[in-house]
Design an enzyme around this catalytic site. Structure first.
Site, PDB file in Angstrom:
ATOM      1  N   SER A 242      18.753  59.564  38.546  1.00  0.00           N
ATOM      2  CA  SER A 242      19.435  60.608  37.787  1.00  0.00           C
ATOM      3  C   SER A 242      19.732  60.132  36.377  1.00  0.00           C
ATOM      4  O   SER A 242      19.817  58.932  36.109  1.00  0.00           O
ATOM      5  CB  SER A 242      20.741  61.012  38.476  1.00  0.00           C
ATOM      6  OG  SER A 242      21.809  60.160  38.093  1.00  0.00           O
ATOM      7  N   ASP A 243      19.892  61.082  35.466  1.00  0.00           N
ATOM      8  CA  ASP A 243      20.392  60.731  34.142  1.00  0.00           C
ATOM      9  C   ASP A 243      21.900  60.503  34.243  1.00  0.00           C
ATOM     10  O   ASP A 243      22.557  60.950  35.193  1.00  0.00           O
ATOM     11  CB  ASP A 243      20.060  61.833  33.140  1.00  0.00           C
ATOM     12  CG  ASP A 243      19.886  61.291  31.721  1.00  0.00           C
ATOM     13  OD1 ASP A 243      20.396  60.192  31.435  1.00  0.00           O
ATOM     14  OD2 ASP A 243      19.240  61.964  30.901  1.00  0.00           O
ATOM     15  N   ALA A 244      22.432  59.822  33.237  1.00  0.00           N
ATOM     16  CA  ALA A 244      23.824  59.392  33.298  1.00  0.00           C
ATOM     17  C   ALA A 244      24.774  60.578  33.333  1.00  0.00           C
ATOM     18  O   ALA A 244      24.756  61.429  32.442  1.00  0.00           O
ATOM     19  CB  ALA A 244      24.145  58.493  32.105  1.00  0.00           C
TER      20      ALA A 244
END
Length: 946
Positions: A242-244
């Site tokens: 996932s992105d942050a």
């Protein structure tokens, strides 16, 4: 009695295939241990000797965020080289340094989050610097080369494990975590998915990272395309990170799910394997997973699937086989080879946009070097620290001698006068002036933004003259005479403490706001105004200081002075990668900042032999008519200045090519959030206007001729070939490009589409024969009526040349293909999203997990057109599946409304569909179907029956 050695567990047995070893390790892990692996910072399992593991290491154009490393040109600059072999070597160097850095610092990760393969659809996108090209084939070619370099060439073990960013259709920073791109199936398959697909199919990709935005109303972190597309392209396990903060966005900003347990479970089931959320604190994410298990939203099998994919990457990285890992002893860091490669890449990235003969510079030329970027070597958000640096000024000093080069930065030198009659004063640095840069250009750690042990600014009767740098749109930086930028630390005091603007929130930018007879000075990082207090200058909510602006020297005066004394002027203009266009911030215009246009005008007026060198992360719109020469390069890393100087001097003939269209004006651009490249005629593929400079454009110090283009068609391929001859008098590279266009397409197709390219080095008079084998699938389009790719029969024109518009040779081939067939609407119905044309609609999610519907744009009536629909022997009834409330009007062939279907009452929610029916006799044969959508409804599909 002799103690017996415990048997080696199968997961440590190098003779077994990875799949069996992963099965064994999974069987030994408890549910809690497996759950712990789902966070970015997975803990160690000491009882099994399994180390902690972190997903994610930025490595876009060098190892980033972990200290000094070799810095190569920005990704868009690597794209401008059009040279896969060079980019493969850059990827190899980056991965070798990642291994070498990890050997001394275990925080350096081997799961690298790069490259970015999002297409440069819109030049105002703030992250333009991170992509390779607007074209999917060029992007995938460069990305494939980079990932092969990152992966290494061992048949079993990987040097690093690259993850592609950002899945899917991500080209805006404005509202990036809440906005939705409407992406029709043809655009999805022919454009946005293609760059990912071709790179994954090449076999050196470990996974992908979903983007923050939504596509067709559904967050990318629960995208069904992860399962339906991505994991069908390869038999290899792919890790999805996932992105942050994005998992939390599913509830907090997007409100797509009611609870974090639902959101976490949905993301995990959709295919997310590693959750980058809440920094190093894994307890929040792991708590959500455990509660989702308790609530029956997840099963242990769901967790096993994610952990298996993580372990697959870890095994390939050699973590469990240190003795067999061929890369375990890698120590190559800042080697002479890497330094030479950084220079080579920077040279190959330079694009000569026009040249009326002023370049290359004469060996005895007196050169004036001016502009905001003339003595800068800028880094960006995804750069490592500089071990070495060269600015254009330094490069020209080195090449021509300091006695033949004169410099003027061209910034205003100002004093800021307080209402009390005193002036802002910058205390000297503790070690005195000139300490901003350390040995060989490395950043001095004693002068970093955020420090609170340096004295804040004060006031005195004389004041300190500051360099006021205007970056456009009123955004300013202020710099002390010794090079330190004014910055604001967490305690709110203003200090001269930064070597460069930077950081996630830039603390070095200000804005002067007219106020009475003076100006307020707003600090943009905090949004507060500057205040002069007894204990120092600070930012505060109240009592802002009203400053008078005293200009000691205007920047254009300094430019005029040095330009008039020179034989030729080199104006170095462009952007700071942390200001007015970067991650979290899109640009608002293609224009050069007004102050830089002013400096360029001053140089032109003083000396007609003015060369403009743009050093920027993105294209500009400007008038090059009276410029003798114009160059562009992305920020070129540690060797940028030397590379530019060598090109200007003629030591290297420029051969970079534009990886995206340069438009002449803002009015040529679609809305930033309009992702329909076909409908709104975006990129060189569809743009029908006249670009400032076309895709693939670039000039040379040599000239080239092209021979006849030959083409042959067989059962599976088109074979094309032509010759290229250097007709100039210097050795130079040429980037030969091969395009195709369907001559008489039945649906909108690209004006021309890149099929292949080749960068070749030719001596004067030398000829190279270039040949290309093109699979017939290269000529296919996504047929939405059939739901698959199809090669349309008929003539196709092949175009060979030096750019998408500079065509030197043509040939036509006839492809048999597969004829179009009418839509069998009686048997299959019509999915609303499979329209041929639309007006006033957008695509939204049919359910939270899968499918698309179409809805009118708020406040408008929408219209969908489906061409060539076969009604067989005729029908008597039309049905529509809708949610919400409103009306669907059905008509044929541009005629009157034949049926209007409306629910008696709106459905309870957007995912609660109902089927509406109406009697509607339709005669036999093929008709165009038009559906008009009125009101707040979602249309999933229409059906017809007799």
């Amino acid at each position: 009695m002799t103690a017996q050695t415990p048997p080696t567990p199968p997961f440590r047995d190098t003779a077994l295939p990875f799949a069996k070893r992963i099965d064994d390790l999974l069987s030994r892990l408890t549910r809690d241990e497996k759950t712990g692996f789902l966070h970015q910072f997975g803990p160690a399992v000491d009882r099994l000797g399994v180390a902690a593991f972190r997903t994610g290491q930025e490595a876009l154009h060098g190892v980033a965020w972990m200290g000094p490393a070799t810095v190569f040109p920005q990704a868009v600059g690597l794209g401008a080289t059009w040279n896969q072999e060079l980019v493969r070597r850059v990827g190899e160097a980056v991965s070798r340094e990642a291994r070498a850095m990890r050997a001394r610092d275990e925080r350096v990760g081997l799961n690298v989050w790069s490259p970015t393969v999002n297409l440069l659809r819109h030049p105002l996108w703030g992250r333009n610097e991170e992509g390779y090209s607007e074209d999917p084939r060029l992007t995938s070619a460069i990305a494939t080369a980079y990932t092969h370099g990152l992966r290494g060439d061992h048949p079993v073990y990987w040097r690093t494990a690259p993850v592609l960013k950002h899945w899917l259709a991500h080209n805006n920073e404005t509202d990036r975590d809440t906005c939705s791109g409407s992406v029709r199936p043809r655009v999805l398959h022919e454009y946005d998915l293609r760059a990912f697909r071709e790179t994954v199919e090449a076999g050196a990709v470990a996974g992908v990272m979903p983007a923050y935005n939504l596509v067709n109303g559904r967050p990318n972190h629960v995208s069904p395309h992860l399962r339906e597309q991505l994991r069908g392209w390869t038999e290899q396990d792919l890790l999805v990170c996932s992105d942050a903060g994005a998992p939390s966005n599913l509830v907090d900003s997007e409100h797509y799910f009611d609870t974090h347990e639902e959101a976490t479970a949905a993301a995990l089931r959709a295919g997310v394997d590693s959750f980058t959320d809440h920094g190093t604190d894994s307890s929040v994410v792991i708590g959500r997973v455990r509660r989702a298990l308790e609530q029956g939203l997840l099963t242990e099998a769901d967790i096993d699937a994610a952990v298996r994919r993580q372990l697959s990457v870890r095994f390939r990285l050699g973590e469990f086989d240190p003795a067999a890992d061929p890369y375990a002893g890698e120590r190559a860091f800042d080697t002479p080879e890497h330094r030479a490669l950084a220079l080579e890449a920077a040279e190959q990235a330079v694009v000569l946009l026009r040249n009326d003969g002023v370049l290359p510079l004469a060996p005895d030329a007196r050169v004036a070097v001016v502009g905001l970027l003339a003595d800068e070597c800028k880094l960006d958000w995804y750069s490592g620290g500089l071990l070495h640096r060269s600015t254009p000024l330094e490069g020209l000093y080195e090449r021509f001698g300091a006695d033949r080069v004169e410099f003027a930065e061209g910034v205003d030198r100002v004093l800021l006068k307080t209402s009390a009659g005193t002036f802002l004063h910058v205390p000297p640095a503790p070690d005195g002036p000139g300490t901003v840069r350390g040995a060989e250009g490395t950043l001095d750690p004693a002068l970093l933004a955020g420090r609170t042990d340096l004295p804040p600014l004060s006031t005195d009767a004389a004041g300190t003259e500051l360099a006021l740098v205007d970056w456009g749109e009123g955004v300013l930086t202020l710099r002390a005479p010794d090079g330190r930028y004014l910055s604001v630390a967490e305690d709110g005091y203003v200090r001269a403490s930064a070597d460069q603007p930077g950081g996630w929130v830039v603390q070095e930018t200000f804005r002067l706001e007219p106020h009475g007879d003076g100006h307020l000075l707003r600090h943009l990082g905090t949004g507060r105004h500057v205040q002069v207090a007894a204990d120092g200058v600070k930012v505060a909510e109240q009592n802002p200081e009203v400053f008078g602006l005293v200009v000691a020297e205007r920047g254009e005066d300094a430019v005029t002075r040095v330009a008039a004394r020179a034989d030729v002027v080199v104006v170095v203009a462009g952007n700071d990668p942390h200001i007015n266009g970067r991650e979290t911030e899109d640009r608002t215009t293609l224009r050069l900042p007004a102050q830089q246009e002013l400096l360029l005008g001053a140089a032109r007026a003083a000396n007609p032999n003015t060369v403009l060198a743009l050093v920027s992360a993105y294209p500009y719109a400007l008038d090059p008519a009276d410029l003798p020469a114009l160059l562009w390069t992305a920020h070129g890393g540690q060797a940028a200045g030397t590379a530019l100087a060598r090109v200007l001097a003629g030591d290297v003939s420029p051969a970079g090519r534009l990886p995206q269209t340069w438009y002449a004006d803002d009015c040529d651009l679609p809305d930033l959030l309009d992702y329909d490249v076909i409908g709104s005629r975006q990129t060189y593929l569809y743009f029908e206007g006249t670009p400032l400079f076309p895709f693939g454009h670039g000039c040379s110090y040599a000239s080239f001729s092209y021979g006849e283009l030959t083409a042959e068609v067989d059962a599976a391929t088109v074979r094309a070939g032509f010759t290229v001859t250097n007709t100039g008098d210097v050795t130079a590279d040429e980037v030969a490009q091969l395009y195709a266009r369907a001559v008489d397409p039945s649906v909108p197709r690209p004006r021309r589409e890149l099929l292949a390219h080749r960068r070749v080095t030719l001596a004067p008079g030398e000829t190279a024969g270039l040949s290309f084998v093109l699979p017939l699938s290269d000529f296919a389009f996504r047929d939405v009526a059939a739901g698959r790719w199809r090669v349309e029969p008929g003539p196709y024109e092949l175009l060979a040349g030096a750019s998408s518009e500079d065509v030197r040779a043509r040939a036509t081939v006839i492809l048999e293909g597969e004829p179009a067939a009418p839509r069998p609407v009686v048997e299959r119905g019509l999915d609303a999203v499979d329209f041929d044309e639309q007006r006033g609609t957008e695509i939204v999610d049919r359910t939270r997990t899968a499918g698309d519907s179409v809805t009118p744009v708020a406040g408008e009536d929408g219209e969908l057109l489906f061409r060539h629909c076969d009604f067989g022997t005729g029908v008597t009834e039309v049905t529509v599946e809708v949610s919400g409330g409103g009306t669907v009007e059905f008509s044929l062939d541009g005629g009157p409304v034949l049926a209007a279907l409306s629910p008696r009452a709106p459905t309870p929610g957007p995912y609660d569909y109902t089927t509406l029916r109406a009697s509607c006799p339709v005669t036999a044969g093929v008709h165009d179907v038009r559906l008009r959508l009125r009101g707040p409804l979602r249309l999933a599909r229409a059906g017809f029956s007799g």
